[in-house]
Design an enzyme around this catalytic site. Structure first.
Site, PDB file in Angstrom:
ATOM      1  N   GLU A  49      16.102  29.158   8.659  1.00 14.11           N
ATOM      2  CA  GLU A  49      15.578  29.722   7.422  1.00 14.11           C
ATOM      3  C   GLU A  49      16.603  30.734   6.923  1.00 14.11           C
ATOM      4  O   GLU A  49      16.902  31.710   7.611  1.00 14.11           O
ATOM      5  CB  GLU A  49      14.235  30.417   7.652  1.00 14.11           C
ATOM      6  CG  GLU A  49      13.087  29.450   7.880  1.00 14.11           C
ATOM      7  CD  GLU A  49      11.763  30.171   8.044  1.00 14.11           C
ATOM      8  OE1 GLU A  49      11.757  31.410   8.241  1.00 14.11           O
ATOM      9  OE2 GLU A  49      10.723  29.504   8.005  1.00 14.11           O
ATOM     10  N   ASP A  60       8.079  41.849   4.158  1.00 15.51           N
ATOM     11  CA  ASP A  60       8.959  42.070   5.300  1.00 15.51           C
ATOM     12  C   ASP A  60       8.894  43.501   5.793  1.00 15.51           C
ATOM     13  O   ASP A  60       8.711  44.448   5.024  1.00 15.51           O
ATOM     14  CB  ASP A  60      10.405  41.717   4.926  1.00 15.51           C
ATOM     15  CG  ASP A  60      10.573  40.232   4.663  1.00 15.51           C
ATOM     16  OD1 ASP A  60      10.245  39.458   5.572  1.00 15.51           O
ATOM     17  OD2 ASP A  60      11.010  39.871   3.568  1.00 15.51           O
ATOM     18  N   TYR A 174       3.787  27.075   7.473  1.00 17.69           N
ATOM     19  CA  TYR A 174       4.176  28.326   8.143  1.00 17.69           C
ATOM     20  C   TYR A 174       2.897  29.127   8.361  1.00 17.69           C
ATOM     21  O   TYR A 174       2.286  29.601   7.405  1.00 17.69           O
ATOM     22  CB  TYR A 174       5.160  29.088   7.262  1.00 17.69           C
ATOM     23  CG  TYR A 174       5.801  30.317   7.902  1.00 17.69           C
ATOM     24  CD1 TYR A 174       5.035  31.338   8.459  1.00 17.69           C
ATOM     25  CD2 TYR A 174       7.181  30.465   7.906  1.00 17.69           C
ATOM     26  CE1 TYR A 174       5.630  32.459   9.026  1.00 17.69           C
ATOM     27  CE2 TYR A 174       7.795  31.600   8.462  1.00 17.69           C
ATOM     28  CZ  TYR A 174       7.004  32.579   9.016  1.00 17.69           C
ATOM     29  OH  TYR A 174       7.590  33.695   9.568  1.00 17.69           O
TER      30      TYR A 174
END
Length: 265
Positions: A49, A60, A174
């Site tokens: 990725e 994040d 995911y």
């Protein structure tokens, strides 16, 4: 059959999970980033990725936030991220996923993004902040189906919502292992297994689990419950701790090999 579909079929035959490795494109420098990507592929990372640096990476944690800041300081863009994809595709058949927030893609334009990604040899895109209800704005501009669109699910996602997400997904799903941001602590492997089992009831796509995975024992447990483990913050932490080390690619490769060994069931 797509490159991702072939990979998962091959791993299933070998009774292995997929090791998915995330790194931010251009970190710590564009040149070193390419060396790192090569080393990870050679060390056995099954899927890479490649994160597009972004100024406001809200999903994040601090480690990946700082990696984006370093890459942006070196002038990295979505276009240059795709240049890295192109360079990697000349050397390896490892599937490449463009991992991005929507803003850089929107600025490039959906049609151009699709065409440039396919030409660069990317296999899929994961857009962190683009839910299924809004994504037709992007994929409606695509001229083909050569780019898989990876969707996200979480422990808090109801099962009927999981089914709706899966209907519009391709490549793999995911599965976020926990609420929070990347790099969060407190991985509950029993909850991961239960959520993965619930997701697998509504899709035949492979399921890869990310967030909070950093140790071989994490990878091993996740691969028993799902089809792959995603490691991101731990790779980026290793970069951050060795920014000026000349052997950084070799250090990344050694770590990748220990994680890959744990995918073998």
């Amino acid at each position: 059959m797509s490159r991702l579909a072939r990979l998962f079929a091959h791993l299933k035959e070998k009774r292995e999970g997929a090791l998915v490795g995330f790194v931010t494109a251009g970190d710590p420098t564009p040149d070193m980033s390419l060396h790192i990507l090569r080393a990870m592929a050679e060390a056995g990372v099954d899927i890479i990725e490649l994160g597009v640096p972004f100024s406001d990476p809200t999903a994040d944690g601090p480690v990946i936030q700082r990696s984006s800041a370093r890459a942006l300081a070196h002038g990295m863009t979505l276009e240059k991220t795709l240049d890295l994809c192109r360079a990697m595709r000349r050397e390896t058949d490892v599937p490449l996923v463009v991992f991005s927030y929507y803003n850089p893609i929107l600025a490039m334009g959906g049609t151009r993004f699709y065409e440039e990604s396919v030409r660069a040899g990317a296999d899929a895109v994961l857009v962190v902040d683009l839910p299924p209800e809004e994504s037709q704005e992007l994929v409606g501009q695509w001229s083909g189906n050569q780019l898989d669109f990876i969707r996200l699910a979480a422990p808090t996602t109801p099962t009927d919502r999981m089914a709706a997400i899966a209907r519009d997904a391709s490549g793999f799903i995911y599965l976020v292992s926990m609420t929070g941001v990347t790099g969060s602590a407190g991985l509950d492997l029993s909850e991961v297994a239960a959520t993965a089992a619930r997701l697998k009831q509504v899709t035949s796509l492979p399921v890869c689990v990310g967030f909070g995975i950093s140790q071989p024992e994490h990878v091993s447990a996740v691969c028993r419950a799902a089809d792959g483990a995603v490691v991101g913050s731990a790779f980026e932490r290793l970069i951050e701790e060795n920014l000026t080390a000349g052997d950084l690619p070799e250090r990344m490769a050694r770590y990748a090999r220990t994680l890959k060994a744990a995918t073998r069931l």
